[in-house]
Write a protein that holds these residues in place. Structure first.
Motif, mmCIF file in Angstrom:
data_model
loop_
_atom_site.group_PDB
_atom_site.id
_atom_site.type_symbol
_atom_site.label_atom_id
_atom_site.label_comp_id
_atom_site.label_asym_id
_atom_site.label_seq_id
_atom_site.Cartn_x
_atom_site.Cartn_y
_atom_site.Cartn_z
ATOM 1 N N HIS A 1 26.315 33.952 34.715
ATOM 2 C CA HIS A 1 24.958 34.558 35.511
ATOM 3 C C HIS A 1 24.498 34.516 34.498
ATOM 4 N N LYS A 2 22.865 35.066 34.176
ATOM 5 C CA LYS A 2 21.726 35.000 33.206
ATOM 6 C C LYS A 2 21.182 35.421 33.973
ATOM 7 N N THR B 1 13.886 36.178 35.528
ATOM 8 C CA THR B 1 14.702 35.577 35.869
ATOM 9 C C THR B 1 15.968 35.821 36.142
ATOM 10 N N GLU B 2 16.255 35.351 37.497
ATOM 11 C CA GLU B 2 18.129 34.893 37.386
ATOM 12 C C GLU B 2 18.489 33.741 37.730
ATOM 13 N N LYS B 3 19.568 33.256 36.513
ATOM 14 C CA LYS B 3 20.038 31.826 37.195
ATOM 15 C C LYS B 3 21.088 31.398 37.330
ATOM 16 N N THR B 4 21.895 31.075 37.844
ATOM 17 C CA THR B 4 23.557 31.211 38.355
ATOM 18 C C THR B 4 23.750 29.708 37.585
ATOM 19 N N ILE B 5 24.828 29.412 37.097
ATOM 20 C CA ILE B 5 25.401 28.316 36.853
ATOM 21 C C ILE B 5 26.499 27.955 37.044
#
Length: 134
Positions: free
Chosen positions: A45-46, A36-40
């Motif tokens: 970046h997570k 799972t990749e998330k960008t805020i």
């Protein structure tokens, strides 16, 4: 012994003193991988990876997690697919905590593709498959 070696040795001893009883490794085949990749705001970046590993000659399954947060650059992870043979090195969760059954990954070595998350010194060990006689 040089100054640099003394510092490295001191760091190693203190790390083993702190986490020595929790260090563990699991070798087996990958049952499942979830990345799972998330960008805020295009800045933060997570990356979170959950891997289920079935150790060799065992029926149980070990849950491994790898979580990294990084500013500006995306954190990297090696390619791991279902059925690959891996060697996962990490820390067990603290007893009594919620994550006591899973392993927090420090390094993972994909024996199938011969890749490491964190490059290690020395040659990669050859894995020998044992054939059972009937």
């Amino acid at each position: 012994m040089s100054f640099k070696e003394k510092i490295a040795q001191y760091y190693t001893k203190s790390y083993l003193k702190k986490y020595g009883d929790r260090l563990t490794q699991v070798q087996g085949t990958v049952v499942s991988v979830k990345v799972t990749e998330k960008t805020i705001l295009w800045i933060f970046h997570k990356l979170s990876v959950m891997i289920l590993v079935r150790p060799e000659r065992s029926k149980n399954i070990v849950k491994c997690s790898y979580i990294r947060n990084r500013w500006f650059k995306k954190p990297e992870f090696i390619s791991v697919n279902q059925g690959n043979l891996v060697l996962a090195q990490g820390l067990k969760g603290k007893k009594g905590k919620q994550n006591s059954e899973q392993i927090e990954l420090i390094n993972i070595r994909n024996m199938t593709t011969k890749k490491d998350l964190v490059p290690m010194e020395g040659k990669m060990q050859r894995v020998q498959k044992v054939q059972r006689l009937k």
